[in-house]
Design an enzyme around this catalytic site. Structure first.
Site, PDB file in Angstrom:
ATOM      1  N   LYS A   1       0.839  -1.207   0.000  1.00  0.00           N
ATOM      2  CA  LYS A   1       0.000   0.000   0.000  1.00  0.00           C
ATOM      3  C   LYS A   1       0.876   1.260   0.000  1.00  0.00           C
ATOM      4  CE  LYS A   1      -4.167  -1.827   2.219  1.00  0.00           C
ATOM      5  NZ  LYS A   1      -5.167  -1.333   1.260  1.00  0.00           N
TER       6      LYS A   1
ATOM      7  N   LYS B   1       8.417  12.670  22.864  1.00  0.00           N
ATOM      8  CA  LYS B   1       8.648  12.089  24.185  1.00  0.00           C
ATOM      9  C   LYS B   1       9.668  12.956  24.934  1.00  0.00           C
ATOM     10  CE  LYS B   1       9.044   7.634  24.715  1.00  0.00           C
ATOM     11  NZ  LYS B   1       9.270   6.175  24.509  1.00  0.00           N
TER      12      LYS B   1
ATOM     13  N   HIS C   1      18.738   4.608  20.230  1.00  0.00           N
ATOM     14  CA  HIS C   1      18.485   3.203  20.553  1.00  0.00           C
ATOM     15  C   HIS C   1      19.814   2.477  20.815  1.00  0.00           C
ATOM     16  CE1 HIS C   1      17.352  -1.030  19.829  1.00  0.00           C
ATOM     17  NE2 HIS C   1      16.207  -0.648  20.356  1.00  0.00           N
TER      18      HIS C   1
ATOM     19  N   THR D   1      17.821   5.997  15.726  1.00  0.00           N
ATOM     20  CA  THR D   1      18.736   4.868  15.568  1.00  0.00           C
ATOM     21  C   THR D   1      19.928   5.005  16.517  1.00  0.00           C
ATOM     22  OG1 THR D   1      18.068   4.728  13.264  1.00  0.00           O
ATOM     23  CG2 THR D   1      20.070   3.552  13.850  1.00  0.00           C
TER      24      THR D   1
ATOM     25  N   SER E   1      12.048 -11.478  21.944  1.00  0.00           N
ATOM     26  CA  SER E   1      11.352 -10.234  22.306  1.00  0.00           C
ATOM     27  C   SER E   1       9.890 -10.501  22.629  1.00  0.00           C
ATOM     28  CB  SER E   1      11.387  -9.214  21.179  1.00  0.00           C
ATOM     29  OG  SER E   1      12.682  -8.937  20.843  1.00  0.00           O
TER      30      SER E   1
ATOM     31  N   LYS F   1       8.362  -9.695  26.240  1.00  0.00           N
ATOM     32  CA  LYS F   1       7.278  -8.720  26.403  1.00  0.00           C
ATOM     33  C   LYS F   1       6.093  -9.336  27.147  1.00  0.00           C
ATOM     34  CE  LYS F   1       5.170  -4.924  23.974  1.00  0.00           C
ATOM     35  NZ  LYS F   1       5.259  -4.082  22.788  1.00  0.00           N
TER      36      LYS F   1
ATOM     37  N   ASP G   1       2.580  -5.274  18.226  1.00  0.00           N
ATOM     38  CA  ASP G   1       3.763  -4.917  17.436  1.00  0.00           C
ATOM     39  C   ASP G   1       4.568  -6.125  16.978  1.00  0.00           C
ATOM     40  OD1 ASP G   1       4.644  -5.619  19.941  1.00  0.00           O
ATOM     41  OD2 ASP G   1       6.184  -4.085  20.056  1.00  0.00           O
TER      42      ASP G   1
ATOM     43  N   GLU H   1       2.035  -2.727  13.403  1.00  0.00           N
ATOM     44  CA  GLU H   1       2.483  -1.432  13.949  1.00  0.00           C
ATOM     45  C   GLU H   1       3.234  -0.681  12.850  1.00  0.00           C
ATOM     46  OE1 GLU H   1       4.796  -0.170  17.906  1.00  0.00           O
ATOM     47  OE2 GLU H   1       6.133  -0.740  16.281  1.00  0.00           O
TER      48      GLU H   1
ATOM     49  N   ARG I   1       8.381   0.342   9.205  1.00  0.00           N
ATOM     50  CA  ARG I   1       8.873   1.704   9.443  1.00  0.00           C
ATOM     51  C   ARG I   1       9.025   2.401   8.100  1.00  0.00           C
ATOM     52  NH1 ARG I   1      13.688   1.401  13.217  1.00  0.00           N
ATOM     53  NH2 ARG I   1      12.086   1.157  14.788  1.00  0.00           N
TER      54      ARG I   1
HETATM   55  P1  0O2 Z   1      11.432  -2.585  18.866  1.00  0.00           P
HETATM   56  O1  0O2 Z   1      12.491  -3.592  18.904  1.00  0.00           O
HETATM   57  O2  0O2 Z   1      11.769  -1.410  17.983  1.00  0.00           O
HETATM   58  O3  0O2 Z   1      10.080  -3.147  18.552  1.00  0.00           O
HETATM   59  P2  0O2 Z   1       3.862  -1.000  23.763  1.00  0.00           P
HETATM   60  O4  0O2 Z   1       4.513  -1.647  22.566  1.00  0.00           O
HETATM   61  O5  0O2 Z   1       2.601  -0.262  23.403  1.00  0.00           O
HETATM   62  O6  0O2 Z   1       3.720  -1.900  24.916  1.00  0.00           O
HETATM   63  P3  0O2 Z   1       4.990   1.538  24.142  1.00  0.00           P
HETATM   64  O7  0O2 Z   1       6.348   1.968  24.618  1.00  0.00           O
HETATM   65  O8  0O2 Z   1       3.811   2.158  24.809  1.00  0.00           O
HETATM   66  O9  0O2 Z   1       4.939  -0.018  24.244  1.00  0.00           O
HETATM   67  O10 0O2 Z   1       4.826   1.783  22.597  1.00  0.00           O
HETATM   68  P4  0O2 Z   1       5.311   2.994  21.740  1.00  0.00           P
HETATM   69  O11 0O2 Z   1       5.510   4.215  22.556  1.00  0.00           O
HETATM   70  O12 0O2 Z   1       4.333   3.080  20.602  1.00  0.00           O
HETATM   71  O13 0O2 Z   1       6.742   2.522  21.235  1.00  0.00           O
HETATM   72  C1  0O2 Z   1       6.902   1.355  20.518  1.00  0.00           C
HETATM   73  C2  0O2 Z   1       8.148   1.390  19.643  1.00  0.00           C
HETATM   74  O14 0O2 Z   1       8.500   2.726  19.250  1.00  0.00           O
HETATM   75  C3  0O2 Z   1       9.410   0.867  20.300  1.00  0.00           C
HETATM   76  O15 0O2 Z   1       9.428  -0.525  20.169  1.00  0.00           O
HETATM   77  C4  0O2 Z   1      10.512   1.541  19.493  1.00  0.00           C
HETATM   78  O16 0O2 Z   1      10.686   0.895  18.242  1.00  0.00           O
HETATM   79  C5  0O2 Z   1       9.913   2.900  19.242  1.00  0.00           C
HETATM   80  N1  0O2 Z   1      10.242   3.853  20.309  1.00  0.00           N
HETATM   81  C6  0O2 Z   1       9.407   4.342  21.256  1.00  0.00           C
HETATM   82  N2  0O2 Z   1      10.039   5.194  22.071  1.00  0.00           N
HETATM   83  C7  0O2 Z   1      11.312   5.271  21.625  1.00  0.00           C
HETATM   84  C8  0O2 Z   1      12.456   6.013  22.062  1.00  0.00           C
HETATM   85  O17 0O2 Z   1      12.421   6.777  23.022  1.00  0.00           O
HETATM   86  N3  0O2 Z   1      13.610   5.846  21.349  1.00  0.00           N
HETATM   87  C9  0O2 Z   1      13.692   5.020  20.268  1.00  0.00           C
HETATM   88  N4  0O2 Z   1      14.866   4.924  19.642  1.00  0.00           N
HETATM   89  N5  0O2 Z   1      12.627   4.285  19.852  1.00  0.00           N
HETATM   90  C10 0O2 Z   1      11.455   4.412  20.505  1.00  0.00           C
HETATM   91  P5  0O2 Z   1      10.214  -1.463  21.172  1.00  0.00           P
HETATM   92  O18 0O2 Z   1       9.312  -2.579  21.528  1.00  0.00           O
HETATM   93  O19 0O2 Z   1      10.820  -0.670  22.276  1.00  0.00           O
HETATM   94  O20 0O2 Z   1      11.395  -2.018  20.325  1.00  0.00           O
END
Ligand code: 0O2
Length: 227
Positions: free
Chosen positions: A51, A143, A186, A183, A80, A84, A103, A170, A108
């Site tokens: 899409k 954030k 992280h 990047t 992961s 989780k 997720d 997601e 992305r």
């Molecule tokens: P990965 O390995 O990238 O998947 P939830 O998933 O809803 O329980 P949350 O934190 O409420 O958790 O969700 P949110 O805020 O939508 O963030 C989900 C993803 O966004 C994260 O996945 C990261 O990929 C990215 N993200 C969120 N906050 C940050 C941040 O401060 N810095 C960076 N670099 N990435 C962020 P995961 O599961 O952490 O990791």
């Protein structure tokens, strides 16, 4: 890409020593269900990616530039997923994964300009097979550490031979500058071989501010060319 097939191989090898036939078959069945579920998520991810590619194609015809710089997809790794479920005190089962985790399939979309992010999100959400489950706008409301991105959780049907399944995906949409920042952040935060100091945190916040300024200035310049 996490190797689900190797997860299946490991489990099967591990339990090939077990003597309880019932236990072996049970585990094999569960593993098969898990592999199947992961494959459904992969299909949903492919649908969404297509899409975005279609939207990119259409936009580039109309505006003579691409609103998408790149697309990355990833399926959450087995480690992961289990981590989780444990962190959230959720049951460790196939049903629980599907019901509680949004997720597993992640896509992305990296765009040159902030406007592109919103144009693409709006165009996707207008499509009648897409249902928005959750939206987090970390661009309008960054954030506290400076992280910016637009997050969408959507559901989409996938059509299999005998059935239609609704799968969650997601989507993270962000600019090149936002991605550059995220990047590095992280990496700095999660690499464990040094201390993430308050000074580094402050420096990163400053970089986030500068990247937001850069996005704004670049977007203003782009607008001049597209008047
Ligand atoms: P990965 O390995 O990238 O998947 P939830 O998933 O809803 O329980 P949350 O934190 O409420 O958790 O969700 P949110 O805020 O939508 O963030 C989900 C993803 O966004 C994260 O996945 C990261 O990929 C990215 N993200 C969120 N906050 C940050 C941040 O401060 N810095 C960076 N670099 N990435 C962020 P995961 O599961 O952490 O990791």
């Amino acid at each position: 890409m996490p190797n689900i097939k190797s997860f299946q191989d490991v489990l099967e090898k591990e339990f090939s020593y077990a003597t309880d036939k019932y236990a072996i078959n049970f585990l094999k069945e569960k593993t098969k269900d898990f592999v199947k579920l992961m494959s459904y998520y992969r299909c949903a991810m492919m649908e969404i990616e297509t899409k975005f590619n279609v939207l990119n194609e259409e936009f580039s015809l109309e505006h003579d530039r691409n609103p998408i710089s790149s697309i990355k997809t990833r399926l959450k790794s087995v480690e992961s997923i289990l981590g989780k479920l444990e962190r959230k005190s959720l049951p460790n089962s196939i049903e629980s994964i599907e019901d509680n985790l949004n997720d597993i399939a992640g896509i992305r979309v990296i765009c040159p300009f902030p406007d592109d992010v919103y144009i693409l999100a709006e165009a996707l959400l207008k499509q009648d097979d897409i249902t928005l489950i959750e939206k987090k706008d970390y661009i309008a409301n960054p954030k506290s550490n400076g992280y910016r991105s637009l997050h969408l959780i959507v559901s989409i049907p996938i059509f299999l031979k005998e059935e239609k399944r609704i799968m969650k995906v997601e989507i993270q949409l962000r600019t090149i500058a936002m991605d550059f920042w995220a990047t590095l952040e992280h990496r700095l935060k999660y690499k464990k071989d040094y201390v993430f100091t308050p000074e580094m945190e402050e420096e990163l916040k400053e970089c986030a501010f500068m990247s937001a300024e850069l996005d704004k200035k670049m977007d203003n310049l782009r607008k001049i060319t597209e008047k």
